[in-house]
Design a protein around this motif. Structure first.
Motif, mmCIF file in Angstrom:
data_model
loop_
_atom_site.group_PDB
_atom_site.id
_atom_site.type_symbol
_atom_site.label_atom_id
_atom_site.label_comp_id
_atom_site.label_asym_id
_atom_site.label_seq_id
_atom_site.Cartn_x
_atom_site.Cartn_y
_atom_site.Cartn_z
ATOM 1 N N ALA A 250 8.347 -12.949 20.023
ATOM 2 C CA ALA A 250 8.171 -13.342 18.624
ATOM 3 C C ALA A 250 6.894 -12.756 18.036
ATOM 4 C CB ALA A 250 8.153 -14.865 18.520
ATOM 5 N N ILE A 251 5.820 -12.786 18.812
ATOM 6 C CA ILE A 251 4.547 -12.228 18.333
ATOM 7 C C ILE A 251 4.668 -10.723 18.108
ATOM 8 C CG2 ILE A 251 2.150 -11.775 18.989
ATOM 9 C CD1 ILE A 251 2.190 -14.469 20.483
ATOM 10 N N ALA A 252 5.345 -10.035 19.008
ATOM 11 C CA ALA A 252 5.529 -8.589 18.866
ATOM 12 C C ALA A 252 6.344 -8.276 17.626
ATOM 13 C CB ALA A 252 6.197 -8.015 20.118
ATOM 14 N N ALA A 253 7.379 -9.096 17.389
ATOM 15 C CA ALA A 253 8.211 -8.870 16.208
ATOM 16 C C ALA A 253 7.409 -9.063 14.943
ATOM 17 C CB ALA A 253 9.417 -9.811 16.237
ATOM 18 N N LEU A 254 6.554 -10.109 14.916
ATOM 19 C CA LEU A 254 5.720 -10.352 13.738
ATOM 20 C C LEU A 254 4.740 -9.209 13.521
ATOM 21 C CD1 LEU A 254 4.993 -14.169 14.161
ATOM 22 C CD2 LEU A 254 6.450 -13.090 12.432
ATOM 23 N N MET A 255 4.164 -8.692 14.597
ATOM 24 C CA MET A 255 3.228 -7.578 14.467
ATOM 25 C C MET A 255 3.940 -6.337 13.939
ATOM 26 S SD MET A 255 0.961 -7.999 17.930
ATOM 27 C CE MET A 255 0.016 -6.549 17.549
ATOM 28 N N THR A 256 5.153 -6.102 14.435
ATOM 29 C CA THR A 256 5.916 -4.939 13.955
ATOM 30 C C THR A 256 6.239 -5.088 12.492
ATOM 31 O OG1 THR A 256 6.881 -4.678 16.150
ATOM 32 C CG2 THR A 256 7.986 -3.556 14.312
ATOM 33 N N ALA A 257 6.665 -6.299 12.089
ATOM 34 C CA ALA A 257 6.974 -6.522 10.675
ATOM 35 C C ALA A 257 5.746 -6.356 9.818
ATOM 36 C CB ALA A 257 7.575 -7.925 10.491
ATOM 37 N N GLY A 258 4.590 -6.825 10.338
ATOM 38 C CA GLY A 258 3.345 -6.681 9.583
ATOM 39 C C GLY A 258 2.981 -5.227 9.415
ATOM 40 N N CYS A 259 3.207 -4.398 10.452
ATOM 41 C CA CYS A 259 2.899 -2.984 10.347
ATOM 42 C C CYS A 259 3.787 -2.311 9.315
ATOM 43 C CB CYS A 259 3.051 -2.301 11.701
ATOM 44 S SG CYS A 259 1.789 -2.828 12.888
ATOM 45 N N LYS A 260 5.082 -2.731 9.274
ATOM 46 C CA LYS A 260 5.990 -2.134 8.318
ATOM 47 C C LYS A 260 5.605 -2.477 6.905
ATOM 48 C CE LYS A 260 10.025 -1.735 11.326
ATOM 49 N NZ LYS A 260 11.417 -2.155 11.552
ATOM 50 N N LYS A 261 5.126 -3.688 6.704
ATOM 51 C CA LYS A 261 4.721 -4.074 5.363
ATOM 52 C C LYS A 261 3.491 -3.292 4.905
ATOM 53 C CE LYS A 261 6.582 -8.779 5.514
ATOM 54 N NZ LYS A 261 6.265 -10.223 5.476
ATOM 55 N N GLU A 262 2.626 -2.952 5.908
ATOM 56 C CA GLU A 262 1.405 -2.248 5.548
ATOM 57 C C GLU A 262 1.609 -0.736 5.422
ATOM 58 O OE1 GLU A 262 -1.399 -3.290 8.480
ATOM 59 O OE2 GLU A 262 -1.578 -5.376 7.852
ATOM 60 N N ALA A 263 2.815 -0.250 5.828
ATOM 61 C CA ALA A 263 3.064 1.185 5.745
ATOM 62 C C ALA A 263 3.006 1.639 4.294
ATOM 63 C CB ALA A 263 4.430 1.504 6.351
ATOM 64 N N LYS A 264 2.387 2.807 4.052
ATOM 65 C CA LYS A 264 2.225 3.332 2.707
ATOM 66 C C LYS A 264 2.804 4.737 2.616
ATOM 67 C CE LYS A 264 -1.944 0.711 1.530
ATOM 68 N NZ LYS A 264 -3.347 0.804 1.061
ATOM 69 N N ILE A 265 3.354 5.044 1.468
ATOM 70 C CA ILE A 265 3.868 6.380 1.178
ATOM 71 C C ILE A 265 3.011 6.970 0.077
ATOM 72 C CG2 ILE A 265 5.817 7.702 0.283
ATOM 73 C CD1 ILE A 265 7.654 5.677 1.580
ATOM 74 N N ALA A 266 2.492 8.136 0.303
ATOM 75 C CA ALA A 266 1.607 8.798 -0.660
ATOM 76 C C ALA A 266 2.229 10.105 -1.114
ATOM 77 C CB ALA A 266 0.236 9.041 -0.042
ATOM 78 N N LEU A 267 1.838 10.527 -2.283
ATOM 79 C CA LEU A 267 2.295 11.797 -2.832
ATOM 80 C C LEU A 267 1.262 12.872 -2.510
ATOM 81 C CD1 LEU A 267 4.367 13.331 -4.570
ATOM 82 C CD2 LEU A 267 2.947 12.786 -6.562
ATOM 83 N N ASN A 268 1.718 13.909 -1.839
ATOM 84 C CA ASN A 268 0.831 15.012 -1.478
ATOM 85 C C ASN A 268 0.739 15.976 -2.662
ATOM 86 O OD1 ASN A 268 -0.796 16.725 -0.059
ATOM 87 N ND2 ASN A 268 0.859 17.632 1.162
ATOM 88 N N LEU B 140 2.840 4.974 -6.902
ATOM 89 C CA LEU B 140 3.312 6.351 -6.839
ATOM 90 C C LEU B 140 3.592 6.871 -8.243
ATOM 91 C CD1 LEU B 140 5.837 6.611 -3.857
ATOM 92 C CD2 LEU B 140 3.580 7.630 -4.042
ATOM 93 N N PRO B 141 3.174 8.079 -8.567
ATOM 94 C CA PRO B 141 3.519 8.665 -9.870
ATOM 95 C C PRO B 141 5.027 8.782 -10.013
ATOM 96 C CG PRO B 141 1.753 9.901 -8.827
ATOM 97 C CD PRO B 141 2.267 8.948 -7.796
ATOM 98 N N GLN B 142 5.529 8.418 -11.169
ATOM 99 C CA GLN B 142 6.955 8.453 -11.445
ATOM 100 C C GLN B 142 7.258 9.527 -12.475
ATOM 101 O OE1 GLN B 142 9.171 6.618 -9.738
ATOM 102 N NE2 GLN B 142 7.425 5.807 -8.549
ATOM 103 N N PRO B 143 8.499 10.092 -12.447
ATOM 104 C CA PRO B 143 8.862 11.118 -13.422
ATOM 105 C C PRO B 143 8.744 10.602 -14.845
ATOM 106 C CG PRO B 143 10.460 11.026 -11.643
ATOM 107 C CD PRO B 143 9.574 9.839 -11.461
ATOM 108 N N ALA B 144 8.150 11.404 -15.700
ATOM 109 C CA ALA B 144 8.050 11.035 -17.110
ATOM 110 C C ALA B 144 9.423 11.125 -17.754
ATOM 111 C CB ALA B 144 7.062 11.960 -17.829
ATOM 112 N N SER B 145 9.587 10.428 -18.881
ATOM 113 C CA SER B 145 10.875 10.402 -19.561
ATOM 114 C C SER B 145 11.293 11.798 -20.018
ATOM 115 C CB SER B 145 10.810 9.453 -20.762
ATOM 116 O OG SER B 145 9.777 9.868 -21.657
ATOM 117 N N SER B 146 10.333 12.673 -20.250
ATOM 118 C CA SER B 146 10.647 14.028 -20.708
ATOM 119 C C SER B 146 11.314 14.862 -19.626
ATOM 120 C CB SER B 146 9.378 14.734 -21.182
ATOM 121 O OG SER B 146 8.450 14.822 -20.106
#
Length: 389
Positions: free
Chosen positions: A11-29, A305-311
């Protein structure tokens, strides 16, 4: 008791894994656009040669009497560099002079007789036989006189050939004879020296058939030689030869590269490692090729994250374009692309210095998952000794 502890650990391992997934970030290069250089090169090897190299010989047979230059001697055009013993050649000239004088006297005598007999024949004072005999003697003497003149010219020329002069400005790179050696002139000229102009060198490079289509006359070339590992030399392509050479099933074409050699460091025979700039543009706006292939994605769980402009909606995705980042928006920007080298591509219009373009998304969690998938063991693989199931 052990079973309860085991379940708690899971259970502790599962919680740690879930916590890591929540903290995962996606950045725009992204990358800031600036003016720079773009180039693409082709490599080859070749051999250095002098552009002008002359084998100096003699057209007469004789004994080498004097040698005025040796290996590495600097010579100028018209400089006396060797002499052949002239006694026999001078005797031939004297004999030709004597023969010429005798032929001249005979010619003048027969000419006088012919003129006299012709005048008498015209008055019917001598027979036709006497007249024709006089005419024949005159023609024979004339031909002998012409031959004697030609023989005299040949003898004088042969005497001149005994003095050997340098035909070009250059350096003696080879000497084939010694004083006292007899040189025999047969069908080919007997070589005495090889003189090369080291001020102007060329490299005969061998370019692979896969690259020869990119090589053009005028392209810049940088090359090195093993004799001077810390120096580089520059030249340019002057000729692309169409004749192919096949060796060990490898097809290559000869490319001639011209190079100045004012300091005479380059010498014939050195092996050169060539870098031919088949593409070279300086001071142009460049972007990575990935910027022209970037497509925005929707990550609803990721904020910031930057999103496409309406144009950008309804844009022609098949046209060349990039996405420019301004604040929190991605702006679809049509561009005209120029030369590319597989890594970067030149942008001829559509962007300016200082623009920021999107390259792609990056995720640390994705990389971790990839590593995990590579190291995860197969359920069918045998277990290590003493490992609990």
């Amino acid at each position: 008791m052990r079973k309860a502890k085991y379940i708690a650990c899971i259970a502790i391992a599962a919680l740690m894994t879930a916590g890591c997934k929540k903290e995962a970030k996606i950045a725009l290069n992204t990358q800031k656009v600036s003016a720079g250089d773009i180039s693409e090169t082709v490599t080859a090897t070749g051999t250095l040669e002098s552009v002008t190299q002359v084998d100096v010989g003699t057209q007469v047979t004789g004994i080498i009497d004097k040698l005025y230059v040796d290996f590495n001697s600097v010579v100028t055009k018209g400089q006396l560099i060797a002499e052949i013993e002239k006694t026999i050649l001078q005797a031939d000239l004297n004999s030709a002079d004597a023969t010429l004088e005798s032929a001249r006297l005979t010619y003048e005598y027969t000419l006088t007789n012919y003129k006299r007999d012709k005048a008498l024949y015209d008055k019917d004072l001598i027979s036709q036989y006497d007249y024709q005999t006089s005419l024949k003697d005159y023609k024979v003497a004339e031909q002998a006189y012409d031959k004697a003149q030609a023989d005299r010219v040949r003898a004088a020329k042969n005497l001149n050939y005994a003095e050997i002069y340098s035909p070009i400005d250059g350096i003696v790179i080879s000497r084939e004879v010694e004083v006292g050696q007899t040189v025999v002139s047969n069908m080919s000229v007997a070589n005495l020296y090889t003189i090369a102009d080291l001020d102007h060198m060329q490299v005969v490079g061998n370019v692979d058939e896969a690259d020869i289509g990119q090589v053009k006359v005028g392209q810049r070339v940088v090359f090195t030689v093993d004799a001077y590992p810390d120096d580089s030399f520059e030249g340019h392509v002057t000729q692309v030869r169409l004749s192919a050479t096949t060796e060990s099933n490898v097809v290559t074409y000869e490319v001639i590269v011209s190079a100045n050699n004012d300091d005479h460091k380059l010498i014939p025979g050195l092996t050169a490692n060539l870098t031919i700039y088949v593409l070279e543009e300086n001071g142009v706006i460049t972007v990575p090729v990935s910027a022209t292939k970037f497509t925005p994605r929707d990550y609803p769980d990721v904020k910031g994250l930057p999103q496409p402009a309406s144009s950008a909606k309804g844009s022609d995705s098949n046209a060349d374009h990039v996405y420019v980042v301004r604040g929190d928006s991605l702006y679809y920007t049509p561009v005209q692309l120029g030369a590319a080298n597989g890594i970067n591509v030149a942008v001829t219009s559509g962007l300016k210095d200082g623009d920021v373009v999107a390259l792609g998304y990056e995720s640390a969690q994705a990389a971790a998952d990839a590593d995990k998938s590579q190291t995860q063991s197969s359920p069918f693989a045998p277990k290590r000794p003493n490992q609990k199931k």
